[in-house]
Design an enzyme around this catalytic site. Sequence first.
Site, short mmCIF file in Angstrom:
data_model
loop_
_atom_site.label_atom_id
_atom_site.label_comp_id
_atom_site.label_asym_id
_atom_site.label_seq_id
_atom_site.Cartn_x
_atom_site.Cartn_y
_atom_site.Cartn_z
N HIS A 1 0.89 -1.31 0.10
CA HIS A 1 -0.16 0.01 0.00
C HIS A 1 0.96 1.32 0.06
CE1 HIS A 1 -3.42 2.50 0.70
NE2 HIS A 1 -3.58 2.35 1.98
N HIS B 1 -2.46 -2.46 -9.64
CA HIS B 1 -3.44 -1.63 -8.81
C HIS B 1 -4.74 -2.52 -8.51
CE1 HIS B 1 -5.82 1.38 -6.83
NE2 HIS B 1 -4.83 1.93 -6.49
N ASP C 1 2.50 5.30 -6.98
CA ASP C 1 4.14 5.17 -6.22
C ASP C 1 5.08 5.05 -6.85
OD1 ASP C 1 1.93 3.62 -3.93
OD2 ASP C 1 3.10 5.01 -3.25
C1 SDX Z 1 -1.32 2.12 -3.35
O1 SDX Z 1 -6.04 0.76 -3.17
C2 SDX Z 1 -5.61 1.91 -3.48
O2 SDX Z 1 -6.29 2.73 -3.97
C3 SDX Z 1 -4.26 2.13 -2.98
C4 SDX Z 1 -3.42 3.41 -3.49
C5 SDX Z 1 -4.05 4.66 -2.61
O3 SDX Z 1 -3.95 5.54 -3.22
O4 SDX Z 1 -4.39 4.47 -1.53
O5 SDX Z 1 -3.65 3.38 -4.43
C6 SDX Z 1 -2.00 3.31 -3.18
O6 SDX Z 1 -1.21 1.18 -2.39
C7 SDX Z 1 -0.73 1.72 -4.66
C8 SDX Z 1 -0.29 0.48 -4.97
C9 SDX Z 1 0.98 0.48 -4.21
N1 SDX Z 1 1.31 -1.19 -4.24
C10 SDX Z 1 2.51 -1.33 -4.98
O7 SDX Z 1 2.94 -0.90 -5.91
C11 SDX Z 1 3.01 -2.71 -4.57
C12 SDX Z 1 3.26 -3.64 -5.95
N2 SDX Z 1 1.72 -3.99 -6.22
C13 SDX Z 1 1.10 -5.17 -6.06
O8 SDX Z 1 1.68 -5.78 -4.72
C14 SDX Z 1 -0.33 -5.45 -6.33
O9 SDX Z 1 -0.13 -4.92 -7.76
C15 SDX Z 1 -1.24 -4.66 -5.48
C16 SDX Z 1 -1.32 -4.98 -4.19
C17 SDX Z 1 -1.24 -3.07 -5.54
C18 SDX Z 1 -2.73 -4.97 -6.21
O10 SDX Z 1 -2.49 -6.55 -6.12
P1 SDX Z 1 -4.10 -7.34 -6.55
O11 SDX Z 1 -5.11 -6.42 -7.01
O12 SDX Z 1 -4.41 -8.24 -5.13
O13 SDX Z 1 -3.61 -8.40 -7.53
P2 SDX Z 1 -2.93 -9.70 -7.11
O14 SDX Z 1 -1.93 -9.67 -6.41
O15 SDX Z 1 -4.00 -10.61 -7.00
O16 SDX Z 1 -2.10 -10.02 -8.63
C19 SDX Z 1 -2.61 -10.26 -9.67
C20 SDX Z 1 -1.68 -10.86 -10.70
C21 SDX Z 1 -0.81 -11.83 -10.16
O17 SDX Z 1 -0.40 -12.88 -10.97
P3 SDX Z 1 -0.89 -14.36 -11.44
O18 SDX Z 1 -0.91 -15.23 -9.93
O19 SDX Z 1 -2.27 -14.02 -11.65
O20 SDX Z 1 -0.17 -14.96 -12.37
O21 SDX Z 1 -0.81 -10.09 -11.07
C22 SDX Z 1 0.30 -10.34 -10.63
C23 SDX Z 1 0.46 -11.26 -9.32
O22 SDX Z 1 1.53 -12.11 -9.21
N3 SDX Z 1 1.08 -8.74 -9.73
C24 SDX Z 1 2.23 -8.33 -9.99
C25 SDX Z 1 2.28 -7.34 -9.27
N4 SDX Z 1 1.19 -6.78 -8.89
C26 SDX Z 1 0.24 -8.02 -9.16
N5 SDX Z 1 3.17 -9.26 -10.36
C27 SDX Z 1 4.40 -8.36 -10.60
N6 SDX Z 1 4.58 -7.17 -10.14
C28 SDX Z 1 3.42 -6.47 -9.10
N7 SDX Z 1 3.67 -5.42 -8.81
#
Ligand code: SDX
Length: 429
Positions: free
Chosen positions: A266, A305, A363
């Site tokens: 997050h 996201h 981010d």
């Molecule tokens: C913020 O919610 C908000 O509004 C938050 C925010 C705000 O203003 O409050 O926008 C701020 O928190 C932005 C997000 C910052 N986080 C990151 O940058 C961390 C990296 N991102 C992830 O960990 C992830 O993308 C999330 C947590 C942001 C979202 O995850 P989801 O929606 O639960 O997606 P998921 O984990 O189920 O992934 C779906 C697929 C998976 O692949 P498969 O298992 O289907 O093969 O996408 C892949 C994941 O492995 N994946 C990623 C990835 N994010 C998802 N693979 C590599 N790198 C990534 N960053």
Amino acid sequence: MENKRIATLTLDDGRSIELPILSGTLGPDVIDIRALSKLGMFTYDPAFLSTASCSSSITFIDGDAGQLYYRGYPIEQLAERSNFLEVCYLLLHGELPNAAQKVEFKGKVTQHTMVHDQLARFFNGFRRDAHPMAVMVGVVGALSAFYHDSLDINNPAHREISALRLLAKVPTIAAMTYKYYTGFPFMYPKNSFSYVENLMYMMFATPAEEYVPNPKLVRALERILILHADHEQNASTSTVRLAGSSGANPFACVSSGIAALWGPAHGGANEAVLKMLEEIGDVSRVADFMKGVKDKKYRLMGFGHRVYKNMDPRAKVMRETCYEVLQELKLENDPIFKMALELEQIALRDEYFIERKLYPNVDFYSGIVLRALGIPTNMFTVIFAVARTIGWVSQWNEMISDSERKIGRPRQLYQGAAKRDYVALEQRK
Ligand code: SDX
């Protein structure tokens, strides 16, 4: 909320129930499942992937189109033409302030920028190298101990003064957190400065020197605060709402939001992005790193996201701000920025990221801007918390003002042991 359509749920035992379909002003319709308990059942939706926890009029995200509106105003227009205190007024009150309201609001916030002198003593309980977010959770929560005269959350005047105190004091506490970490003396707020000039002054000034804020860098930080101010029911805002639904005071609720924001999935992602880029080390190693991401060895921090399945509109503004700040500081060739641009270009062309709809989020670039502004990596999420305080407070206020509010209390799917009798110690294996 309009209710014009019906969803009928029919179970395999022949029972069925009609559930209203509700429509908001924008966005997808929702199925109101509150009557589901009549069937002695409830829904199962871990991490709330398909669940609206509340109705709200504050912020709207169109994840597919990559659009973000605060009270209906597109984030790009606010980032370009507004300022942070005006956006705070908009989020809290629902409308842009007129000239008189704008002056009055700034005056009210300015009156509350100082903290009780006793609050400064809390810092001494922390190690100097404590993570600043640990300090923020503790000291912001401690504000609850200073305002017993205005903690009746059902009193609109108490809610307003608490909102102003949080909006005004969180930057002061954030700057104190930074000063404590560096060993420099605290700087008291200087109310002749704007909100953002004051934040930079309290962080970077010392008693020994005159401090003159750089208007271009102030504008960049102002834009960062505007972009991060609110974002629907994200993890930290949902935490604040759930804490607030029990009647907890707003200072404790915001402290719980800071704790939730700290996580690298997050608000902690901006710090994690910088660590990731520094670990990659050189643009020649980006391709190798991306192979590791696709092999699921690590996550591409700053990408992906829960809601945006297109470019986060904030990331676009942040990328422009990044370039402007680096240009102003003559750092256009900053290797970290070059690496970020290269990484983004590779990801935007690679099928792995395209099919998973993984785009840069807010981010991805914010950390590079903050670093260029002289803010250390472990303070990045503190700045995010300064910005998001108005979002948390506005969402909390919206919830508490709702006469039908109830304490939040999700259910569960129980997978544990069925009923069994106690076994005496001597009979256990
Ligand atoms: C913020 O919610 C908000 O509004 C938050 C925010 C705000 O203003 O409050 O926008 C701020 O928190 C932005 C997000 C910052 N986080 C990151 O940058 C961390 C990296 N991102 C992830 O960990 C992830 O993308 C999330 C947590 C942001 C979202 O995850 P989801 O929606 O639960 O997606 P998921 O984990 O189920 O992934 C779906 C697929 C998976 O692949 P498969 O298992 O289907 O093969 O996408 C892949 C994941 O492995 N994946 C990623 C990835 N994010 C998802 N693979 C590599 N790198 C990534 N960053």
